[in-house]
Scaffold this motif. Structure first.
Motif, mmCIF file in Angstrom:
data_model
loop_
_atom_site.group_PDB
_atom_site.id
_atom_site.type_symbol
_atom_site.label_atom_id
_atom_site.label_comp_id
_atom_site.label_asym_id
_atom_site.label_seq_id
_atom_site.Cartn_x
_atom_site.Cartn_y
_atom_site.Cartn_z
ATOM 1 N N UNK A 78 0.832 -1.093 -0.093
ATOM 2 C CA UNK A 78 -0.089 -0.023 0.172
ATOM 3 C C UNK A 78 0.818 1.184 -0.034
ATOM 4 N N UNK A 79 0.660 2.319 -0.676
ATOM 5 C CA UNK A 79 1.481 3.308 -0.853
ATOM 6 C C UNK A 79 1.604 4.341 0.336
ATOM 7 N N UNK A 80 0.456 4.369 0.999
ATOM 8 C CA UNK A 80 0.624 5.232 2.297
ATOM 9 C C UNK A 80 1.335 4.269 3.252
ATOM 10 N N UNK A 81 1.382 3.096 3.416
ATOM 11 C CA UNK A 81 2.234 2.277 4.346
ATOM 12 C C UNK A 81 3.487 2.318 4.118
ATOM 13 N N UNK A 125 9.276 7.280 5.666
ATOM 14 C CA UNK A 125 9.430 8.588 6.488
ATOM 15 C C UNK A 125 9.939 8.323 7.759
ATOM 16 N N UNK A 126 9.635 7.060 8.275
ATOM 17 C CA UNK A 126 10.000 6.818 9.721
ATOM 18 C C UNK A 126 11.621 6.572 9.626
ATOM 19 N N UNK A 127 11.992 5.690 8.495
ATOM 20 C CA UNK A 127 13.377 5.488 8.300
ATOM 21 C C UNK A 127 14.151 6.750 8.133
ATOM 22 N N UNK A 128 13.800 7.749 7.381
ATOM 23 C CA UNK A 128 14.700 8.806 6.880
ATOM 24 C C UNK A 128 14.810 9.429 8.209
ATOM 25 N N UNK A 129 13.850 9.574 9.105
ATOM 26 C CA UNK A 129 13.777 10.387 10.353
ATOM 27 C C UNK A 129 14.935 9.797 11.336
ATOM 28 N N UNK A 130 14.962 8.427 11.330
ATOM 29 C CA UNK A 130 15.816 7.824 12.272
ATOM 30 C C UNK A 130 17.463 7.889 11.450
ATOM 31 N N UNK A 131 17.373 8.148 10.267
ATOM 32 C CA UNK A 131 18.864 8.190 9.453
ATOM 33 C C UNK A 131 19.217 9.861 9.852
ATOM 34 N N UNK A 132 18.300 10.544 9.819
ATOM 35 C CA UNK A 132 18.590 11.925 10.159
ATOM 36 C C UNK A 132 19.217 12.253 11.527
#
Length: 283
Positions: A165-168, A174-181
């Motif tokens: 699903x695109x939303x999932x 977004x969660x992965x990029x937030x943790x990466x930043x």
């Protein structure tokens, strides 16, 4: 007729060589065929992972393909609260490397006939309860409360799970990029603090402060290693330059010595000629 004095033997657990306890497994209550699981308390001294505590982890062999992690949780919950279940195609140490990836970014797992499992209980008392389970009392995998899909139903479910699903997917990204930043910011802040602590003054000295009692020595940072490497490169260049000038100076000395020897030979010949003509008067 007098009653028989022979007592019925009490059902006991079946233990085979190697310390494994045999558990009888049955797919459903109406199944005739039975499968055998071999369980043993997981005690590997070389493994220091917190995911597999030595006193609460059960090592399971010969796990059938229809027995999923969820099914194992339901099977072993009758012996105590299950904390986690892990299935692998081969036994080995648990490796934690890098951030935890979502199932969307993991490669497709290969299907194996039989696999290995690690069941972690919340209490250590669950391990003896599993090992003392009678062999003739089978564990039922598929029940009305906990149905297990097999055959064409399982294939349909696996095919349906492949659709994302695109939303999932956007939420996971977004969660992965937030943790990466956040990890990048922490790494940059750590390097900045190390650079400030190891900053050199104008004379090339580094200020070293004494830590608290019992503090361990701080390992060399990447910035310090880069500065040390640059110093070595500058030192090597100066040495090569000095060797170049030394080579020039050595050649100049050789030429000067050759000229002196030539002049000395010429003086010897001139003195010999004067002596022959009796005109040599040194005093």
């Amino acid at each position: 007729m007098a009653p028989s004095k022979k007592k019925h033997a009490k059902s006991q657990a079946c233990v085979i060589p190697g310390g494994f306890t045999v558990l009888s497994l049955q797919f459903s209550s109406g199944s005739v065929a039975r499968h055998s699981l071999y369980v043993k308390e997981h005690r590997v001294r070389a493994e220091r992972s917190s995911r597999r505590p030595l006193d609460r982890t059960l090592f399971v062999l010969n796990v059938p393909p229809y027995c999923t992690e969820v099914a194992l949780v339901h099977l072993f919950s009758q012996f105590g609260s299950v904390e986690s279940v892990e299935l692998r195609d081969h036994p080995g140490s648990f490796q934690e490397s890098g951030p935890k990836l979502s199932r969307f970014f993991k490669p497709a797992e290969k299907q194996v006939d039989l696999c290995f499992g690690y069941v972690v209980f919340q209490n250590s008392s669950s391990i003896p309860a599993v090992k003392s389970h009678p062999h003739d009392v089978p564990l039922v995998v598929c029940t009305e409360q906990r149905p297990v899909k097999t055959g064409i139903q399982k294939w349909i479910q696996q095919y349906t799970d492949t659709f994302i699903q695109p939303d999932k997917l956007q939420e996971v990204v977004d969660s992965f990029m937030k943790d990466y930043d956040e990890r990048k910011e922490e790494e940059a802040e750590r390097q900045r603090k190390e650079a400030e602590q190891q900053q050199e003054d104008e004379d090339g000295w580094v200020k070293v402060t004494r830590g608290h009692k019992g503090a361990k020595a701080r390992p060399h940072s990447e910035a310090a290693n880069q500065r040390t490497l640059q110093k070595e490169m500058r030192k090597r260049k100066r040495k090569e330059l000095m060797n170049f000038y030394t080579w020039q100076h050595r050649n100049t000395q050789k030429e000067h010595i050759a000229e002196l020897r030539k002049k000395f030979e010429e003086d010897k010949q001139r003195i010999a000629l004067l002596r022959a003509q009796r005109k040599f008067r040194p005093y």
